[in-house]
Enzyme design. Structure first.
Site: not given
Length: 190
Positions: A66, A91
């Site tokens: 993050n 991903d």
């Protein structure tokens, strides 16, 4: 100079999780282009190599997913690399497992690592390679799914997916994002 960034989370507990597929691609790329070691810089593991006349900076942010943009933004500024020369590999739950998709730019699509990079680069105008990981099972949270290890069948398929991802990354380096998209998008890997 081109910066090639694989997204993931540091630590052995995350090594073979779906969220770390970007790290797996960077590690395979490092092997292919002859990088033997990474150094710590700006909250990332970084290696540089000359590849066919182009200097490549291979980057694995160590800030956790993050906050990936912190390392990417700092490195881009330090090396004076424009956003269009930063390729991010990550991903993607919106693509089926194993599908590889190159994009020249775009929104985060809800991916927190990409949100962070957009914030720190100040633009959505950077290329990316999305590695499809499929969707969570019914009732499973997205967070649990991406932090879950690959299944044994998925690990077996990674033997084809990761080298194909490396080929696409090198095609972007060699030919540019548009030519690589035209050559590879729509081709199945597995």
């Amino acid at each position: 100079m081109k910066m090639l960034v694989g997204l993931g989370n540091p630590g052995p507990q995350y090594e073979l999780t779906r969220h770390n597929v970007g790290f797996l691609v960077i590690d395979a790329l490092a092997d292919k282009v002859g990088v033997s070691s990474f150094k710590q810089q700006a909250g990332a593991l970084v290696a540089s190599v000359n590849y066919q006349g182009e200097k490549l900076l291979l980057v694995k942010p160590q800030t956790y997913m993050n906050l990936s943009g912190q390392a990417v933004g700092e490195l881009a500024r330090y090396y004076k690399i424009p956003a269009q020369d930063v390729l991010v590999i990550y991903d993607d739950m919106d693509n089926p497992f194993g599908q590889l998709r190159l994009r020249a730019r775009g929104s985060s699509g809800g991916h927190n690592g990409i949100k962070s990079i957009i914030s720190h680069l100040g633009t959505e105008e950077f290329p990316r390679l999305k590695v499809g990981i499929g969707r969570p099972r019914s009732g499973q949270s997205a967070a649990d799914y991406v932090l879950e290890p690959f299944s044994s069948e998925e690990r077996a398929a990674l033997g084809r997916i990761i080298p194909a991802a490396v080929d696409r990354v090198l095609a972007v380096v060699d030919k540019g994002i548009v030519a690589a998209m035209n050559e590879f998008n729509g081709k199945r890997v597995c």
